[in-house]
Design a protein around this motif. Structure first.
Motif, PDB file in Angstrom:
ATOM      1  N   MET A 138       0.800  -1.218   0.000  1.00  0.00           N
ATOM      2  CA  MET A 138       0.000   0.000   0.000  1.00  0.00           C
ATOM      3  C   MET A 138       0.840   1.278   0.000  1.00  0.00           C
ATOM      4  SD  MET A 138      -1.673   0.290   3.829  1.00  0.00           S
ATOM      5  CE  MET A 138      -2.926  -0.902   3.413  1.00  0.00           C
ATOM      6  N   ALA A 139       2.151   1.141   0.078  1.00  0.00           N
ATOM      7  CA  ALA A 139       3.015   2.319  -0.019  1.00  0.00           C
ATOM      8  C   ALA A 139       3.421   2.606  -1.464  1.00  0.00           C
ATOM      9  CB  ALA A 139       4.268   2.125   0.825  1.00  0.00           C
ATOM     10  N   SER A 140       3.044   1.733  -2.389  1.00  0.00           N
ATOM     11  CA  SER A 140       3.473   1.884  -3.778  1.00  0.00           C
ATOM     12  C   SER A 140       2.517   2.766  -4.572  1.00  0.00           C
ATOM     13  CB  SER A 140       3.558   0.513  -4.455  1.00  0.00           C
ATOM     14  OG  SER A 140       2.262  -0.032  -4.640  1.00  0.00           O
ATOM     15  N   SER A 141       3.042   3.342  -5.650  1.00  0.00           N
ATOM     16  CA  SER A 141       2.199   4.163  -6.525  1.00  0.00           C
ATOM     17  C   SER A 141       1.143   3.299  -7.211  1.00  0.00           C
ATOM     18  CB  SER A 141       3.058   4.876  -7.570  1.00  0.00           C
ATOM     19  OG  SER A 141       3.774   3.928  -8.355  1.00  0.00           O
ATOM     20  N   GLY A 142       1.483   2.033  -7.455  1.00  0.00           N
ATOM     21  CA  GLY A 142       0.523   1.125  -8.071  1.00  0.00           C
ATOM     22  C   GLY A 142      -0.684   0.885  -7.186  1.00  0.00           C
ATOM     23  N   TRP A 143      -0.463   0.821  -5.871  1.00  0.00           N
ATOM     24  CA  TRP A 143      -1.582   0.633  -4.945  1.00  0.00           C
ATOM     25  C   TRP A 143      -2.516   1.835  -5.008  1.00  0.00           C
ATOM     26  CZ3 TRP A 143      -4.229   2.562  -0.782  1.00  0.00           C
ATOM     27  CH2 TRP A 143      -5.000   1.659  -0.036  1.00  0.00           C
ATOM     28  N   LEU A 144      -1.934   3.016  -5.004  1.00  0.00           N
ATOM     29  CA  LEU A 144      -2.753   4.230  -5.055  1.00  0.00           C
ATOM     30  C   LEU A 144      -3.547   4.305  -6.352  1.00  0.00           C
ATOM     31  CD1 LEU A 144      -0.238   6.830  -3.584  1.00  0.00           C
ATOM     32  CD2 LEU A 144      -2.349   6.027  -2.519  1.00  0.00           C
ATOM     33  N   ARG A 145      -2.925   3.895  -7.447  1.00  0.00           N
ATOM     34  CA  ARG A 145      -3.618   3.915  -8.736  1.00  0.00           C
ATOM     35  C   ARG A 145      -4.800   2.942  -8.723  1.00  0.00           C
ATOM     36  NH1 ARG A 145       0.399   2.745 -11.375  1.00  0.00           N
ATOM     37  NH2 ARG A 145       0.035   0.540 -11.817  1.00  0.00           N
ATOM     38  N   ARG A 146      -4.567   1.769  -8.184  1.00  0.00           N
ATOM     39  CA  ARG A 146      -5.649   0.781  -8.119  1.00  0.00           C
ATOM     40  C   ARG A 146      -6.725   1.192  -7.115  1.00  0.00           C
ATOM     41  NH1 ARG A 146      -1.203  -1.999  -9.725  1.00  0.00           N
ATOM     42  NH2 ARG A 146      -1.547  -3.605 -11.321  1.00  0.00           N
ATOM     43  N   PHE A 147      -6.314   1.839  -6.040  1.00  0.00           N
ATOM     44  CA  PHE A 147      -7.298   2.332  -5.080  1.00  0.00           C
ATOM     45  C   PHE A 147      -8.205   3.373  -5.735  1.00  0.00           C
ATOM     46  CE2 PHE A 147      -8.686   5.534  -2.028  1.00  0.00           C
ATOM     47  CZ  PHE A 147      -9.438   4.744  -1.173  1.00  0.00           C
ATOM     48  N   ALA A 148      -7.611   4.242  -6.551  1.00  0.00           N
ATOM     49  CA  ALA A 148      -8.414   5.242  -7.266  1.00  0.00           C
ATOM     50  C   ALA A 148      -9.428   4.558  -8.180  1.00  0.00           C
ATOM     51  CB  ALA A 148      -7.509   6.169  -8.069  1.00  0.00           C
ATOM     52  N   GLY A 149      -9.009   3.447  -8.799  1.00  0.00           N
ATOM     53  CA  GLY A 149      -9.927   2.694  -9.646  1.00  0.00           C
ATOM     54  C   GLY A 149     -11.067   2.089  -8.844  1.00  0.00           C
ATOM     55  N   LEU A 150     -10.735   1.558  -7.662  1.00  0.00           N
ATOM     56  CA  LEU A 150     -11.767   1.015  -6.775  1.00  0.00           C
ATOM     57  C   LEU A 150     -12.753   2.109  -6.373  1.00  0.00           C
ATOM     58  CD1 LEU A 150     -12.989  -1.062  -4.714  1.00  0.00           C
ATOM     59  CD2 LEU A 150     -11.342  -0.131  -3.065  1.00  0.00           C
ATOM     60  N   LYS A 151     -12.221   3.259  -6.001  1.00  0.00           N
ATOM     61  CA  LYS A 151     -13.090   4.359  -5.578  1.00  0.00           C
ATOM     62  C   LYS A 151     -14.054   4.747  -6.694  1.00  0.00           C
ATOM     63  CE  LYS A 151     -13.137   9.164  -4.027  1.00  0.00           C
ATOM     64  NZ  LYS A 151     -12.347  10.380  -3.743  1.00  0.00           N
TER      65      LYS A 151
END
Length: 206
Positions: A138-151
């Protein structure tokens, strides 16, 4: 099922703004120091109602706040970790209880079967996205990108429910049905949330 337009403004209803604020406060209890900037929300006639639809919208507003608060966090901070755990448990429990309390009944009416199937299919898609996020750093940029997709996916899903699917379902339910469904939802959600887990079956990398 007999068709009936359910009367609005029943005893026990709460002003929409109050209902929304109370839902946000429940989310903020997890991380009181974080802002919950959910902005404007889609118009719905159900917010603050004492029936199952009002109860579902209450959860939706709580989830909007959790999503917004996670965006305020960084890296593997304790706030991000505990908010994500809460989000996973909330979404899993909410979806399971909603399917049992509402959609299992709506599925039996040919006129609303498609709406019910669509909602249930989207629940599965969202659950898969949560599982994918749980398996990543969850510290990676990929996690944030996927989280944005989930949102984006979840906000689209609940907007459809509030403005289309709940409206259609309501037309085919009795007032006694939706009151009973709220009690079923509350009982089942409590049970489902107690059993919900953040599943991390494998570790994924970007």
């Amino acid at each position: 099922m007999a068709t009936q337009t359910i009367e609005r403004g029943r005893t026990g209803s709460v002003a929409p703004a109050t209902a929304k604020a109370e839902a946000i406060e429940k989310a903020k209890a997890i991380a009181p120091d974080l802002a919950a900037r959910i902005g404007s929300t889609p118009r719905t006639k159900f917010r603050g109602d004492p029936d199952v639809f009002g109860r579902l919208v209450e959860d939706h507003d709580r989830h909007r706040a959790l999503l917004a608060m996670i965006e305020e966090t960084e890296g593997k901070s304790p706030d991000r970790q505990k908010l994500f755990v809460e989000l996973v448990k909330e979404l899993k429990a909410h979806a399971a209880a909603e399917e049992q309390a509402l959609w299992s009944t709506v599925l039996r009416d040919p006129e609303t079967t498609d709406d019910a199937r669509h909602a249930i299919a989207e629940h599965k898609e969202i659950d898969d996205m949560l599982t994918d996020l749980a398996a990543r750093d969850m510290a990676s940029s990929g996690w944030l990108r996927r989280f944005a997709g989930l949102k984006d996916e979840y906000l689209h899903h609940i907007r459809e429910e509030e403005q289309e699917q709940f409206v259609a379902a309501e037309q085919h339910l009795q007032a006694s049905d939706v009151r009973y469904m709220r009690r079923v939802f509350n009982r089942r959600k409590k049970e489902e949330k107690a059993a919900a887990k953040v599943e991390k079956k494998i570790s994924l990398k970007d």
